[in-house]
Design a protein around this motif. Structure first.
Motif, short mmCIF file in Angstrom:
data_model
loop_
_atom_site.label_atom_id
_atom_site.label_comp_id
_atom_site.label_asym_id
_atom_site.label_seq_id
_atom_site.Cartn_x
_atom_site.Cartn_y
_atom_site.Cartn_z
N GLU A 161 -4.39 0.64 7.93
CA GLU A 161 -5.10 1.52 8.87
C GLU A 161 -6.58 1.67 8.49
O GLU A 161 -7.07 2.79 8.32
N PRO A 162 -7.31 0.58 8.34
CA PRO A 162 -8.70 0.66 7.90
C PRO A 162 -9.60 1.42 8.87
O PRO A 162 -10.66 1.91 8.47
N GLN A 216 -16.22 3.77 2.63
CA GLN A 216 -15.12 3.02 3.22
C GLN A 216 -14.01 2.81 2.19
O GLN A 216 -14.27 2.46 1.05
N ALA A 217 -12.77 3.05 2.62
CA ALA A 217 -11.63 2.85 1.71
C ALA A 217 -10.63 1.86 2.28
O ALA A 217 -9.50 1.77 1.81
N GLY A 218 -11.04 1.10 3.29
CA GLY A 218 -10.18 0.08 3.85
C GLY A 218 -10.16 -1.15 2.97
O GLY A 218 -11.21 -1.69 2.61
N LEU A 262 -10.54 0.92 -1.76
CA LEU A 262 -9.77 2.11 -2.12
C LEU A 262 -9.93 2.42 -3.61
O LEU A 262 -10.08 3.59 -3.99
N LYS A 263 -9.90 1.39 -4.45
CA LYS A 263 -10.10 1.62 -5.88
C LYS A 263 -11.45 2.28 -6.13
O LYS A 263 -11.56 3.24 -6.89
N THR A 286 -12.15 14.17 4.51
CA THR A 286 -10.77 14.40 4.90
C THR A 286 -10.28 13.27 5.79
O THR A 286 -10.92 12.93 6.78
N TRP A 287 -9.16 12.71 5.44
CA TRP A 287 -8.53 11.69 6.28
C TRP A 287 -7.02 11.72 6.10
O TRP A 287 -6.51 12.06 5.04
#
Length: 199
Positions: free
Chosen positions: A37-38, A47-49, A54-55, A104-105
Motif C-alpha cells: 500500500e505505498p 516516504q515509507a513505501g 520503511l527501514k 499518522t498513517w
C-alpha cells in the motif's frame, strides 16, 4: 511526566486500540503496508513505501526520539487484532508546552473504521492531561482532503495556510494547512465531543 524517561514506558490504550513506543523490530509489523500500500504516503514528506524506505522511516523516527524531538508510536487495533500503522508527537517544545501531532498513517483496512478517533483521543488526553501541553498543532498538505477532514472532525481549528511551505514528494512545493487544539478548548468541550464520537 518526562516523555523521554527510559524508566517510564509510555503505553496508551483503551478497549479498542493500543499505542506503544515504536521499535526497530516493528519493521516486521509494518512491512506489509510498505510493500502492498505505498499510496498511503502520497502526501507524506517521508516516504515509507518499499522495504528500504520503511527501514529509513523507522530509523529517522528513532533517531529523532533519541534527541528528544519526537516520540513515535506503533498502533495496534484490538478489534482486528492486527498492527494498523503509526503516529507520533513531534516538534516537542517542552519549555513552550507545545507539540505537534502527526506522521499518522493507517493501512486501508483501518481507514474509516473509527480507529483514528480512538487514537487521537488517547494522544490528546495524554498531551493535555499528563504532559501539561497548552497547545497541540497539526499540519498537512493543503491538498490532502481526507487528512484535513479527519482533523476537523476531532475538533481542530484551522489557523491558516503556509504557502509554498516546503518541498513535496513530487519535486514541487506544497502549501501546508495549520490546525490546532488548545488546552482550554480541550477542557471546554473538545474532549467531551470527541469522546462522544468513540464507538
Amino acid at each position: 511526566m518526562n516523555l523521554f524517561d527510559p524508566s517510564q514506558i509510555v503505553v496508551l490504550e483503551n478497549e479498542k486500540v493500543l499505542l506503544r513506543p515504536l521499535e526497530e523490530t516493528d519493521f516486521e509489523h509494518l512491512l506489509e503496508f510498505s510493500l502492498n500500500e505505498p499510496e498511503i504516503w502520497r502526501y507524506s514528506l517521508l516516504q515509507a513505501g518499499g522495504e528500504e524506505n520503511l527501514k529509513k522511516y523507522i530509523q529517522i523516527a528513532l533517531a529523532a526520539k533519541k534527541l528528544g524531538r519526537e516520540f513515535p508510536f506503533i498502533v495496534f487495533d484490538k478489534q482486528q487484532n492486527r498492527y494498523a500503522g503509526s503516529t507520533r508527537f513531534y516538534d516537542i517544545q517542552l519549555s513552550y508546552q507545545t507539540l505537534q501531532l502527526g506522521y499518522t498513517w493507517y493501512g486501508k483496512d483501518f481507514q474509516g473504521t473509527g480507529l483514528n478517533k480512538q487514537c487521537k483521543f488517547l494522544l490528546l488526553e495524554f498531551a493535555f492531561e499528563k504532559l501539561g501541553m497548552e497547545r497541540v498543532e497539526f499540519r498537512a498538505d493543503n491538498n490532502n482532503a481526507r487528512s484535513i477532514a479527519a482533523m476537523k472532525s476531532i475538533g481542530c481549528t484551522v489557523e491558516g495556510v503556509l504557502r509554498s511551505h516546503m518541498p513535496d514528494s513530487f519535486g514541487g512545493r506544497r502549501d501546508s494547512i495549520v490546525l490546532s487544539i488548545l488546552k482550554k478548548e480541550w477542557e471546554n468541550g473538545v474532549r467531551d465531543k470527541l469522546k462522544s464520537k468513540l464507538s
